[in-house]
Design a protein around this motif. Structure first.
Motif, short mmCIF file in Angstrom:
data_model
loop_
_atom_site.label_atom_id
_atom_site.label_comp_id
_atom_site.label_asym_id
_atom_site.label_seq_id
_atom_site.Cartn_x
_atom_site.Cartn_y
_atom_site.Cartn_z
N ASP A 111 65.30 10.05 35.95
CA ASP A 111 66.38 9.81 35.00
C ASP A 111 67.50 9.00 35.66
OD1 ASP A 111 67.72 10.72 32.34
OD2 ASP A 111 69.22 11.11 33.91
N ARG A 112 67.85 7.90 35.03
CA ARG A 112 68.84 7.01 35.64
C ARG A 112 70.21 7.65 35.79
NH1 ARG A 112 69.39 1.79 32.17
NH2 ARG A 112 71.53 2.13 31.60
N ARG A 113 70.60 8.53 34.88
CA ARG A 113 71.90 9.21 35.02
C ARG A 113 71.88 10.17 36.20
NH1 ARG A 113 71.86 9.77 28.77
NH2 ARG A 113 69.95 10.73 29.45
N ARG A 114 70.76 10.87 36.37
CA ARG A 114 70.66 11.80 37.50
C ARG A 114 70.63 11.03 38.82
NH1 ARG A 114 66.89 16.89 35.91
NH2 ARG A 114 67.86 17.31 33.90
N VAL A 118 73.39 11.37 41.79
CA VAL A 118 73.04 11.64 43.19
C VAL A 118 73.66 10.57 44.09
CG1 VAL A 118 71.11 11.70 44.84
CG2 VAL A 118 70.96 12.98 42.69
N LEU A 119 73.49 9.30 43.71
CA LEU A 119 74.05 8.20 44.50
C LEU A 119 75.57 8.28 44.57
CD1 LEU A 119 71.86 5.16 43.40
CD2 LEU A 119 72.00 6.18 45.69
N ALA A 120 76.21 8.72 43.49
CA ALA A 120 77.68 8.80 43.45
C ALA A 120 78.23 9.79 44.48
CB ALA A 120 78.15 9.18 42.05
N ARG A 121 77.38 10.69 44.96
CA ARG A 121 77.81 11.64 45.97
C ARG A 121 77.88 11.03 47.37
NH1 ARG A 121 77.66 17.06 44.59
NH2 ARG A 121 77.14 17.40 42.41
N LEU A 122 77.39 9.79 47.48
CA LEU A 122 77.40 9.09 48.76
C LEU A 122 78.46 8.00 48.77
CD1 LEU A 122 73.54 8.50 49.17
CD2 LEU A 122 74.92 10.31 50.23
N ALA A 123 79.01 7.74 49.92
CA ALA A 123 79.92 6.60 50.09
C ALA A 123 79.10 5.32 49.89
CB ALA A 123 80.54 6.63 51.49
N ALA A 125 78.65 2.66 51.64
CA ALA A 125 77.84 2.26 52.80
C ALA A 125 76.59 3.13 52.92
CB ALA A 125 78.66 2.32 54.08
N ASP A 126 76.73 4.43 52.63
CA ASP A 126 75.58 5.34 52.70
C ASP A 126 74.60 5.05 51.57
OD1 ASP A 126 76.49 6.58 54.99
OD2 ASP A 126 77.50 8.20 53.89
N GLN A 127 75.11 4.67 50.40
CA GLN A 127 74.22 4.28 49.30
C GLN A 127 73.36 3.09 49.73
OE1 GLN A 127 76.19 3.51 45.58
NE2 GLN A 127 77.38 5.39 45.68
N THR A 128 74.00 2.11 50.33
CA THR A 128 73.29 0.91 50.79
C THR A 128 72.23 1.28 51.82
OG1 THR A 128 75.22 -0.46 50.34
CG2 THR A 128 73.58 -1.36 51.85
N ARG A 129 72.58 2.14 52.77
CA ARG A 129 71.62 2.57 53.80
C ARG A 129 70.47 3.35 53.18
NH1 ARG A 129 75.17 5.82 57.21
NH2 ARG A 129 73.24 6.76 57.89
N ALA A 130 70.77 4.23 52.23
CA ALA A 130 69.72 5.04 51.60
C ALA A 130 68.74 4.15 50.83
CB ALA A 130 70.35 6.07 50.65
N ILE A 131 69.26 3.19 50.09
CA ILE A 131 68.41 2.28 49.33
C ILE A 131 67.59 1.40 50.27
CG2 ILE A 131 68.43 0.33 47.71
CD1 ILE A 131 70.93 1.79 46.45
N ALA A 132 68.21 0.93 51.33
CA ALA A 132 67.47 0.12 52.31
C ALA A 132 66.35 0.94 52.95
CB ALA A 132 68.42 -0.42 53.37
N GLY A 133 66.61 2.20 53.23
CA GLY A 133 65.59 3.07 53.80
C GLY A 133 64.43 3.29 52.85
N LEU A 134 64.75 3.52 51.58
CA LEU A 134 63.68 3.67 50.58
C LEU A 134 62.89 2.38 50.42
CD1 LEU A 134 65.48 5.79 47.85
CD2 LEU A 134 63.56 6.49 49.30
N ALA A 135 63.58 1.25 50.48
CA ALA A 135 62.89 -0.04 50.37
C ALA A 135 61.94 -0.23 51.55
CB ALA A 135 63.91 -1.18 50.31
N LEU A 136 62.35 0.17 52.74
CA LEU A 136 61.47 0.07 53.91
C LEU A 136 60.25 0.96 53.75
CD1 LEU A 136 63.96 0.02 56.93
CD2 LEU A 136 62.35 -1.77 56.27
N LEU A 137 60.45 2.19 53.29
CA LEU A 137 59.32 3.09 53.08
C LEU A 137 58.38 2.55 52.00
CD1 LEU A 137 60.95 6.64 53.28
CD2 LEU A 137 59.18 5.70 54.77
N ALA A 138 58.94 2.00 50.93
CA ALA A 138 58.11 1.45 49.86
C ALA A 138 57.31 0.25 50.36
CB ALA A 138 58.99 1.04 48.67
#
Length: 154
Positions: A111-114, A118-123, A125-138
């Protein structure tokens, strides 16, 4: 690969999935006319980087003819663009349209709102790092699947 790293992924992925997952969507019950399978197919496409239909069929573990029917339906709905491969016109390249990206996001099992909450709980810079990490795993997962023996996934 270190066992703690494997266990970390095994622990963290289900936590994200459970926090953001919604019930599977029926094709006829949403305005985008997409099932969870349709949304998953669209999730393998990009708005800029083309994907070869043959590679997508191999990745999904389906025959070209099975994928072709689904792609035709998605193209008719305006969710993907198909163009001949520049060097081999027998093969098609696929890109996600803006409408397709919106439809995929709306019909996703996440769900895009959820996900946004979840992302809104991160700063930022942390959002960027989390997305980059998921992109690397993908990326690693796609490479692994490309080399792994073919298996039926759908």
């Amino acid at each position: 690969m270190s066992s703690p790293s494997v266990r970390a992924i095994q622990r963290f992925y289900p936590q994200i999935y459970l926090a953001c997952h919604v019930d599977h969507v029926r094709t006829k019950s949403n305005r985008y006319h997409l099932s969870a399978h349709d949304a998953a197919l669209l999730a393998h496409l990009d708005e800029c980087e083309p994907v070869h239909a043959t590679q997508l069929a191999r990745h999904l573990g389906v025959t070209n003819s099975t994928l072709s029917a689904a792609l035709k339906r998605m193209e008719t709905l305006g969710y993907l663009a198909r163009r001949p491969h520049p060097r081999d016109r027998r093969h098609a390249e696929l890109t996600l349209t803006t409408a397709g990206a919106e439809a995929m996001s709306r019909a996703s099992v996440l769900d895009r709102r959820r996900v946004g909450a979840v992302l809104a709980r991160l700063a930022a810079a942390d959002q960027t790092r989390a997305i980059a990490g998921l992109a690397l795993l993908a990326k690693a997962a796609r490479e692994f699947q490309a080399e792994a023996p073919r298996r039926k996934r759908w």
